[in-house]
Write a protein that holds these residues in place. Sequence first.
Motif, PDB file in Angstrom:
ATOM      1  N   ASP A 198       0.866  -1.180   0.000  1.00 39.57           N
ATOM      2  CA  ASP A 198       0.000   0.000   0.000  1.00 39.57           C
ATOM      3  C   ASP A 198       0.906   1.234   0.000  1.00 39.57           C
ATOM      4  N   TYR A 252      -7.182  -7.617   5.932  1.00 44.55           N
ATOM      5  CA  TYR A 252      -8.458  -7.286   6.552  1.00 44.55           C
ATOM      6  C   TYR A 252      -8.529  -7.908   7.931  1.00 44.55           C
ATOM      7  N   LEU A 284      -9.854 -11.880   0.104  1.00 38.31           N
ATOM      8  CA  LEU A 284     -10.084 -10.437   0.168  1.00 38.31           C
ATOM      9  C   LEU A 284      -8.843  -9.670  -0.288  1.00 38.31           C
ATOM     10  N   ARG A 304      -8.724  -9.810  -4.025  1.00 37.67           N
ATOM     11  CA  ARG A 304      -9.756  -8.903  -4.543  1.00 37.67           C
ATOM     12  C   ARG A 304      -9.282  -7.453  -4.484  1.00 37.67           C
ATOM     13  N   ASN A 305      -8.691  -7.084  -3.358  1.00 33.17           N
ATOM     14  CA  ASN A 305      -8.196  -5.714  -3.210  1.00 33.17           C
ATOM     15  C   ASN A 305      -7.080  -5.436  -4.208  1.00 33.17           C
ATOM     16  N   LYS A 361      -8.552  -4.724  -7.538  1.00 28.63           N
ATOM     17  CA  LYS A 361      -9.144  -3.379  -7.575  1.00 28.63           C
ATOM     18  C   LYS A 361      -8.081  -2.306  -7.788  1.00 28.63           C
TER      19      LYS A 361
END
Length: 118
Positions: free
Chosen positions: A74, A87, A109, A112-113, A116
């Motif tokens: 990130d 998460y 998850l 998936r992130n 995105k």
Amino acid sequence: KEWRADGESWTRSSDLDSHYFYQQRGPGRGLSEEQISVIDALVAERAEAKTVREYSRADAVWQTLTETHKVMVDDRNREWGLFSEMYVLASNSAFVPSENVDIAVGSRLGVRNLAKMN
């Protein structure tokens, strides 16, 4: 500039080692200290490559992080973590999954992130 009111020296952010430092998010379940050190070095290498505009090198390191180490970076928050730990289950949740289910859901998850973000 010769002096500052707070007495600190003048430095540019690109001159600081901390410019390439990313904080680990999550406990890193299943990772040894050696693996964490390798991931930290790869994340720092990627940040350095982006800073000097070597985007193909940064992309190659990113691919290694995601495919080999299952790590998501990130850049906005300067954090990295395992897909399965990006998460956290709400503390007031009525559902308490087993550790295996928690890891599997967290991994999905994370993937998936990652999708995105691209």
